[in-house]
Design a protein around this motif. Structure first.
Motif, PDB file in Angstrom:
ATOM      1  N   PHE A  47     -18.618 -20.546 -12.069  1.00 37.06           N
ATOM      2  CA  PHE A  47     -19.733 -20.648 -10.950  1.00 37.06           C
ATOM      3  C   PHE A  47     -19.189 -19.918  -9.792  1.00 37.06           C
ATOM      4  O   PHE A  47     -19.502 -18.838  -9.114  1.00 37.06           O
ATOM      5  N   SER A  48     -17.845 -20.028  -9.435  1.00 37.18           N
ATOM      6  CA  SER A  48     -17.133 -19.247  -8.577  1.00 37.18           C
ATOM      7  C   SER A  48     -17.043 -17.673  -8.975  1.00 37.18           C
ATOM      8  O   SER A  48     -16.965 -16.782  -8.129  1.00 37.18           O
ATOM      9  N   SER A  49     -16.640 -17.552 -10.234  1.00 30.58           N
ATOM     10  CA  SER A  49     -16.272 -16.245 -10.715  1.00 30.58           C
ATOM     11  C   SER A  49     -17.671 -15.651 -10.745  1.00 30.58           C
ATOM     12  O   SER A  49     -17.512 -14.088 -10.553  1.00 30.58           O
ATOM     13  N   ALA A  50     -18.663 -15.926 -10.531  1.00 24.81           N
ATOM     14  CA  ALA A  50     -19.893 -15.407 -10.840  1.00 24.81           C
ATOM     15  C   ALA A  50     -20.230 -14.893  -9.444  1.00 24.81           C
ATOM     16  O   ALA A  50     -21.054 -13.798  -8.842  1.00 24.81           O
ATOM     17  N   LEU A  51     -19.661 -15.160  -8.230  1.00 23.62           N
ATOM     18  CA  LEU A  51     -19.679 -14.630  -7.051  1.00 23.62           C
ATOM     19  C   LEU A  51     -18.681 -13.598  -6.692  1.00 23.62           C
ATOM     20  O   LEU A  51     -18.651 -13.076  -5.420  1.00 23.62           O
ATOM     21  N   TRP A  52     -17.725 -13.463  -7.495  1.00 16.73           N
ATOM     22  CA  TRP A  52     -16.624 -12.397  -7.276  1.00 16.73           C
ATOM     23  C   TRP A  52     -16.837 -11.134  -6.718  1.00 16.73           C
ATOM     24  O   TRP A  52     -16.018 -10.715  -5.899  1.00 16.73           O
ATOM     25  N   PRO A  53     -18.018 -10.382  -7.202  1.00 18.33           N
ATOM     26  CA  PRO A  53     -17.925  -9.075  -6.640  1.00 18.33           C
ATOM     27  C   PRO A  53     -18.366  -9.067  -4.825  1.00 18.33           C
ATOM     28  O   PRO A  53     -18.041  -8.026  -4.232  1.00 18.33           O
ATOM     29  N   PHE A  54     -18.976 -10.285  -4.564  1.00 19.35           N
ATOM     30  CA  PHE A  54     -19.212  -9.985  -3.030  1.00 19.35           C
ATOM     31  C   PHE A  54     -18.659 -11.133  -2.441  1.00 19.35           C
ATOM     32  O   PHE A  54     -18.128 -10.793  -1.106  1.00 19.35           O
ATOM     33  N   SER A  55     -18.046 -12.205  -2.841  1.00 22.28           N
ATOM     34  CA  SER A  55     -17.348 -13.040  -2.201  1.00 22.28           C
ATOM     35  C   SER A  55     -15.971 -12.751  -1.505  1.00 22.28           C
ATOM     36  O   SER A  55     -15.615 -12.818  -0.731  1.00 22.28           O
ATOM     37  N   THR A  56     -15.429 -11.853  -2.452  1.00 27.50           N
ATOM     38  CA  THR A  56     -14.179 -11.193  -2.337  1.00 27.50           C
ATOM     39  C   THR A  56     -14.339 -10.134  -1.007  1.00 27.50           C
ATOM     40  O   THR A  56     -13.183  -9.838  -0.555  1.00 27.50           O
ATOM     41  N   THR A  94     -19.800  -8.581   6.495  1.00 27.00           N
ATOM     42  CA  THR A  94     -18.356  -7.837   6.946  1.00 27.00           C
ATOM     43  C   THR A  94     -18.535  -6.314   6.502  1.00 27.00           C
ATOM     44  O   THR A  94     -19.487  -5.982   5.924  1.00 27.00           O
ATOM     45  N   PRO A  95     -17.737  -5.591   7.340  1.00 27.02           N
ATOM     46  CA  PRO A  95     -17.715  -3.986   6.952  1.00 27.02           C
ATOM     47  C   PRO A  95     -17.320  -3.796   5.626  1.00 27.02           C
ATOM     48  O   PRO A  95     -17.848  -2.915   4.978  1.00 27.02           O
ATOM     49  N   GLU A  96     -16.529  -4.490   4.802  1.00 26.90           N
ATOM     50  CA  GLU A  96     -16.325  -4.302   3.409  1.00 26.90           C
ATOM     51  C   GLU A  96     -17.394  -4.463   2.519  1.00 26.90           C
ATOM     52  O   GLU A  96     -17.581  -3.539   1.795  1.00 26.90           O
ATOM     53  N   LEU A  97     -18.079  -5.440   2.972  1.00 30.94           N
ATOM     54  CA  LEU A  97     -19.196  -5.907   1.941  1.00 30.94           C
ATOM     55  C   LEU A  97     -20.326  -4.620   2.000  1.00 30.94           C
ATOM     56  O   LEU A  97     -20.861  -4.331   1.221  1.00 30.94           O
ATOM     57  N   ALA A  98     -20.596  -4.215   3.514  1.00 33.07           N
ATOM     58  CA  ALA A  98     -21.461  -2.950   3.675  1.00 33.07           C
ATOM     59  C   ALA A  98     -20.930  -1.711   2.947  1.00 33.07           C
ATOM     60  O   ALA A  98     -21.743  -1.146   2.341  1.00 33.07           O
ATOM     61  N   ARG A  99     -19.663  -1.699   2.833  1.00 33.36           N
ATOM     62  CA  ARG A  99     -19.048  -0.124   2.370  1.00 33.36           C
ATOM     63  C   ARG A  99     -19.025  -0.133   0.816  1.00 33.36           C
ATOM     64  O   ARG A  99     -19.163   0.815   0.141  1.00 33.36           O
ATOM     65  N   PHE A 100     -18.554  -1.403   0.272  1.00 29.98           N
ATOM     66  CA  PHE A 100     -18.186  -1.402  -1.083  1.00 29.98           C
ATOM     67  C   PHE A 100     -18.968  -2.312  -2.074  1.00 29.98           C
ATOM     68  O   PHE A 100     -18.708  -2.458  -3.096  1.00 29.98           O
ATOM     69  N   TYR A 101     -20.003  -2.746  -1.492  1.00 28.09           N
ATOM     70  CA  TYR A 101     -21.060  -3.445  -2.453  1.00 28.09           C
ATOM     71  C   TYR A 101     -22.314  -2.944  -2.344  1.00 28.09           C
ATOM     72  O   TYR A 101     -22.807  -2.559  -1.193  1.00 28.09           O
ATOM     73  N   PRO A 102     -22.847  -2.628  -3.363  1.00 25.77           N
ATOM     74  CA  PRO A 102     -22.655  -2.955  -4.755  1.00 25.77           C
ATOM     75  C   PRO A 102     -21.450  -2.256  -5.220  1.00 25.77           C
ATOM     76  O   PRO A 102     -21.106  -1.102  -4.744  1.00 25.77           O
ATOM     77  N   THR A 103     -20.440  -2.767  -6.167  1.00 27.00           N
ATOM     78  CA  THR A 103     -19.328  -1.942  -6.895  1.00 27.00           C
ATOM     79  C   THR A 103     -19.827  -1.032  -7.877  1.00 27.00           C
ATOM     80  O   THR A 103     -21.399  -1.077  -8.095  1.00 27.00           O
ATOM     81  N   ASN A 104     -19.198  -0.039  -8.155  1.00 28.08           N
ATOM     82  CA  ASN A 104     -19.520   1.048  -8.857  1.00 28.08           C
ATOM     83  C   ASN A 104     -19.425   0.579 -10.574  1.00 28.08           C
ATOM     84  O   ASN A 104     -20.720   0.950 -11.156  1.00 28.08           O
ATOM     85  N   THR A 105     -18.611   0.285 -10.899  1.00 25.57           N
ATOM     86  CA  THR A 105     -18.181   0.010 -12.279  1.00 25.57           C
ATOM     87  C   THR A 105     -17.614  -1.500 -12.637  1.00 25.57           C
ATOM     88  O   THR A 105     -16.668  -1.890 -11.664  1.00 25.57           O
ATOM     89  N   ARG A 161     -29.228  -7.530  -4.448  1.00 24.74           N
ATOM     90  CA  ARG A 161     -28.751  -6.244  -5.246  1.00 24.74           C
ATOM     91  C   ARG A 161     -27.842  -6.442  -6.580  1.00 24.74           C
ATOM     92  O   ARG A 161     -27.136  -7.391  -6.388  1.00 24.74           O
ATOM     93  N   ALA A 162     -28.079  -5.584  -7.473  1.00 25.91           N
ATOM     94  CA  ALA A 162     -27.244  -5.858  -8.651  1.00 25.91           C
ATOM     95  C   ALA A 162     -25.808  -5.547  -8.239  1.00 25.91           C
ATOM     96  O   ALA A 162     -25.507  -4.689  -7.426  1.00 25.91           O
ATOM     97  N   PRO A 163     -24.884  -6.351  -8.802  1.00 26.30           N
ATOM     98  CA  PRO A 163     -23.624  -6.074  -8.293  1.00 26.30           C
ATOM     99  C   PRO A 163     -22.761  -5.074  -8.774  1.00 26.30           C
ATOM    100  O   PRO A 163     -21.399  -4.740  -8.158  1.00 26.30           O
ATOM    101  N   PHE A 164     -23.244  -4.400  -9.849  1.00 26.83           N
ATOM    102  CA  PHE A 164     -22.470  -3.119 -10.197  1.00 26.83           C
ATOM    103  C   PHE A 164     -23.444  -2.300 -10.709  1.00 26.83           C
ATOM    104  O   PHE A 164     -24.588  -2.433 -11.257  1.00 26.83           O
ATOM    105  N   GLU A 165     -22.996  -1.023 -10.735  1.00 25.75           N
ATOM    106  CA  GLU A 165     -23.964   0.224 -11.396  1.00 25.75           C
ATOM    107  C   GLU A 165     -23.942   0.414 -12.704  1.00 25.75           C
ATOM    108  O   GLU A 165     -24.836   0.296 -13.701  1.00 25.75           O
ATOM    109  N   THR A 166     -22.743   0.242 -13.300  1.00 30.90           N
ATOM    110  CA  THR A 166     -22.248   0.482 -14.841  1.00 30.90           C
ATOM    111  C   THR A 166     -21.437  -0.607 -15.213  1.00 30.90           C
ATOM    112  O   THR A 166     -20.388  -1.212 -14.424  1.00 30.90           O
ATOM    113  N   VAL A 167     -21.571  -1.372 -16.438  1.00 25.34           N
ATOM    114  CA  VAL A 167     -20.793  -2.270 -17.018  1.00 25.34           C
ATOM    115  C   VAL A 167     -20.289  -1.637 -18.201  1.00 25.34           C
ATOM    116  O   VAL A 167     -20.904  -1.173 -19.095  1.00 25.34           O
TER     117      VAL A 167
END
Length: 906
Positions: A477-486, A493-504, A529-535
């Motif tokens: 449950f917590s791991s499912a939030l990892w790409p944006f909770s981190t 946050t500025p980091e959320l705006a700049r680095f989310y969604p992640t690329n890969t 938004r989908a958390p990543f462009e490529t898996v």
């Protein structure tokens, strides 16, 4: 002066320190403020963990990507961190308490036990982070996160509360996979099906009339779980089964228990299996639970949380029944002991019809190793069906792409048939569920106890005592939030705006459901938004024979041991070179040793360059190079740079590694340096040509360092530092340098000339080997119908040709001499007259015999691979070995036939 040998242990420690001191891997470096961002989140390893080969592969691939993109000028964030791993960590700490003869978890109490877990986490939980650094992982370590950090915990609580408010989280009484050892629910994905040799017991259930009196008839059921008969609430037969048509709607008296239960018609019963009649125990079987719901049969739980028979005080069990004393005497027995006793009791009453040996799959907990029980409990669930639909649509719309693409089908199949997600766990270590209960059973869901108290006050008009739900949330449950909770979500946050969604996202194919799908569902629902462009999904690392690594087999390869023996660079390059999409990796120490030799080869080449005066020149201009050989080397380097970049960009890391290897070992070391030796070491050489060659070699070693850096960061960083000492001004770290761009230096004419020379020498060498020309023999070479251009090339390179191809002379003719082997090289025809040197007829006979052996072996292997029984019974690694042997024989046959074609022209 360079050291004689490359010592990975000394270099790795020194280079790591230099990276740390320069904060080289930090995202948001000032000079990259305007750069395009590139972000990856690390699959957070368990805080209990140590580096295993799957981690080594996964993090090597991620590091190749982030180092490559960093060199391409992007603002890179590789987000590191660890997972609290609820059940795994609790298991480790409980085991440590037992080993040191300290009080157990329940004796300590929740608060003290959790204090011990946190202490253990602080003491030992960072092991894997240190090991990842040894591997060379270039994460932004300043941003390291833990799934139970305060910020991440806040994200978890908010998500639970919001999903509950939206009706997507709810409490329900359903069957779950229950682990009796840990006494908690676990997910389907944490259950291993293990083949077990057991029995199928056939029991007679007496049929009764409407008054409940025996009719003398029986219906026979078959079961692998005799102990659960105590909770039977029906017997099911197929609606179309003629044998039982007249019994549908009648009742039987359940032996031992004396409960009257109905005979129902349900398509779940298979007329072809067993007796065609099945006992229905809704509280102890997932299929029976569904039958019970369809048929209105209530579930009766006859096991306690430790999988012992629980009859005393069990109102459901006693309701409407007068059990025999022998049945009540089963109370408190372990399930397996109860199984034996039930069989004995049924046999004593003449109700055991038959016993058959039966091999069947039995569910086991992947961590506890004990048999899992379907168990009826109250749990918290997420209705993931609407979330799954959004995740499916995101992949259909190509918002997120899978590499390799075939994994999309697996993703679709699972999400299209997804069941509610049980998110509660009966553990103490983890995110405690944010739910409080009052004395009347009222439920208050809130992010804090104060908010829950306020809700209760609003309901009751006064303060009331509240009790918090003791359960914790599933780790995923917590791991499912990892790409944006981190990155600070739910805050903007500025980091959320700049680095989310992640690329890969780079992860193993084995957690596509555990983690990938859940991140997709949560990311889309909570951030839109989908958390990543490529898996990118990589395969498994197996042992050198292709067997899956396991401690029980004793074939586990420890990556830290390999790093100690051969260096991190050698291990990394090995994993990259073997990472063909969709194919598991066969890894042995010998392979890693081979790529350690590759590192040694480059080191020795750099030392050779140093000893021959090849130093970097600050004013060196590659575009001004005049010597054909040097222009050719630059052309080959440009080609390699393009091939490596293309391979990394399309996630074909094996192709990228192969291109780098080919250029460094074959082109640069074996050909360029060899062809340059006369210029570097000969007498009477034009000083300008020598100086240009020295500068070009030094320049190309720099480009090789850049080219190899994503794969072999320690060796290349060291070479970069050593070679940079020749420059008048010091330069920065290689890891922050630009990716090479050599496209402007490609020269087709130089490639045509030197490429022809290299191919001609290679063809001569191959022909000599294939026709068994003695190694020391010098043979003549004849160019057939050569034009002026070829004659000029031969004239320029005759000394090199003679030396490297071991020729006695070079001549020209208009027709190939009799008894000669002919070679076709880039449109030119060359011939090796071998009469008197090799017995050509004997060679043809020998090669035909070898071809026959190869064909026979291929046919034999094809016979095995075409045998369905062999494919079904043989272990996967044995089948793979046969395929590899066939491919090796086919390649050998092709070489033999090529040699025969050459000799047939002689």
């Amino acid at each position: 002066m360079m050291d004689k040998i490359f010592d990975p242990a000394a270099v790795e420690a020194r280079v790591s320190t230099a990276w740390d001191e320069a904060q080289a891997f930090r995202a948001g470096r000032p000079e990259r403020a305007g750069a395009e961002p590139f972000s990856i989140v690390i699959p957070p390893p368990n805080v209990t963990g140590s580096l295993h080969m799957g981690h080594a592969l996964n993090n090597t691939i991620q590091d190749i990507l982030v180092r490559f993109e960093r060199m391409r000028g992007r603002d890179v964030l590789w987000q590191p961190g660890t997972d609290h791993a609820g059940i795994a960590t609790q298991m480790v700490v409980e085991r440590k308490l037992a080993e040191t003869q300290q009080p157990g978890r329940r004796e300590l109490g929740r608060e003290e036990f959790l204090r011990r877990v946190w202490a253990w986490k602080e003491e030992s939980g960072g092991t894997i982070i240190g090991q990842l650094k040894r591997l060379g992982a270039s994460c932004d370590w300043s941003r390291e996160r833990f799934t139970m950090d305060e910020g991440l915990s806040r994200a978890v609580l908010k998500t639970f509360v919001d999903l509950h408010a939206q009706g997507l989280i709810y409490r329900d009484k359903r069957l779950v996979n229950w682990d009796p050892k840990f006494q908690t629910a676990i997910s389907d994905l944490e259950v291993q099906q293990i083949e077990v040799k057991g029995h199928l017991w056939h029991f007679d259930y007496p049929v009764v009339d409407e008054a409940g009196a025996p009719t003398g008839a029986v219906i026979t059921v078959a079961t692998t779980r005799p102990e659960t008969m105590l909770g039977d609430t029906a017997v099911a037969v197929h609606p179309d089964d003629e044998r039982y048509r007249d019994l549908v709607g009648r009742r039987v008296r359940l032996p031992l228990v004396n409960r009257l239960i109905p005979i129902v018609a349900d398509s779940y019963s298979d007329p072809e299996k067993g007796t065609g009649a099945v006992k229905i125990t809704p509280a102890h079987d997932f299929n029976d639970f569904e039958v019970g719901r369809r048929q209105g049969c209530r579930p009766i739980n006859v096991l306690d949380p430790e999988a012992r028979i629980q009859l005393a005080g069990n109102a459901d069990f006693l309701d409407g029944a007068e059990p025999e004393d022998a049945a009540l005497a089963l109370d408190g027995l372990d399930r397996f002991e109860a199984r034996k006793r039930v069989v004995e009791l049924m046999e004593e009453r003449g109700l055991l019809r038959a016993v058959e040996p039966n091999t069947h799959a039995v569910p086991h907990g992947d961590r506890s190793g004990v048999v899992i029980e379907p168990y009826l409990t109250d749990q918290w669930y997420v209705n993931v069906k609407p979330l799954a639909e959004r995740a499916l649509q995101a992949v259909r719309d190509r918002q997120t792409k899978f590499v390799p693409e075939n994994y999309e089908k697996i993703f679709f199949q699972w999400l299209e048939n997804i069941e509610p997600w049980c998110v509660s766990r009966q553990l103490w270590w983890g995110h405690q569920i944010p739910v409080w209960y009052d004395g009347d059973g009222g439920v208050f869901v809130a992010e804090s106890e104060a908010e829950a108290a306020a809700q209760a006050r609003a309901k009751h008009g006064t303060d009331v005592a509240l009790t918090r739900d003791p359960d914790v949330l599933d780790t995923w449950f917590s791991s499912a939030l990892w790409p944006f909770s981190t990155l600070g979500w739910p805050d903007k946050t500025p980091e959320l705006a700049r680095f989310y969604p992640t690329n890969t996202l780079v992860t193993g194919k084995d957690i596509i459901f555990f983690w990938v799908a859940r991140m997709m569902m949560m990311g889309l629902h909570l951030t839109d938004r989908a958390p990543f462009e490529t898996v990118y999904l990589h395969t498994l690392v197996r042992d050198e024979k292709g067997a899956k690594m396991s401690k029980s087999k004793g074939n586990v390869v420890d990556p830290v041991d390999l790093i100690d023996r051969f260096g991190a660079d050698a291990l990394r390059f090995t994993l990259a070179a073997l990472a063909a999409p969709g194919r598991d990796i066969k890894l042995g120490a010998q392979r890693v040793e081979g790529y350690r030799n590759f590192a040694t080869k480059l080191w020795n080449a750099a030392r050779f360059a140093e000893m021959n005066g090849c130093e970097l020149k600050a004013d060196f201009r590659p575009e001004a190079v005049r010597e054909t050989l040097n222009r050719w080397a630059l052309t080959e380097a440009a080609k390699a740079v393009a091939e490596v970049a293309q391979g990394i960009t399309v996630y074909r890391f094996n192709d990228a590694a192969a291109a780098a290897y080919r250029f460094v070992w074959n082109v640069f070391c074996d050909w360029y340096l060899e062809l340059a030796k006369p210029v570097l070491q000969g007498e009477g050489v034009d000083p300008a040509a020598r100086a240009e060659t020295q500068a070009t070699i030094a320049f190309l070693i720099d480009q090789i360092a850049k080219l190899l850096h994503p794969f072999m960061p320690f060796l290349t960083e060291e070479l970069w530092a050593i070679k940079g000492q020749a420059l008048p001004e010091s330069r920065g770290l290689l890891t922050l340098e630009s990716w090479p761009d050599l496209s402007a230096y490609a020269d087709a004419q130089a490639e045509a000339e030197i490429g022809w020379l290299v191919d001609l020498i290679s063809e001569v060498r191959s022909a000599r080997s294939e026709t068994n020309v003695p190694a020391g023999a010098q043979v003549p070479l004849v160019l057939v119908g050569a034009d002026a251009n070829v004659r000029a090339r031969v004239d320029r390179w005759s000394e090199t040709l003679t030396r490297l191809a071991r020729l006695s002379e070079i001549g020209f003719t208009e027709a190939a001499p009799k008894n000669s082997v002919q070679l076709l090289v880039r449109g030119s025809v060359a011939a090796l007259p071998l009469e008197g040197i090799v017995d050509l007829a004997a060679e043809v006979a020998r090669l035909k015999k070898e071809a026959g052996k190869a064909k026979s072996e291929i046919a034999k292997i094809e016979g095995k691979l075409g045998n369905a029984d062999f494919l079904a019974r043989a272990p996967e690694e044995v089948v793979d070995e046969q395929r590899e042997r066939r491919d090796a024989e086919a390649a050998r046959l092709a070489k033999i036939e090529e040699a025969l074609v050459r000799l047939s022209d002689a």
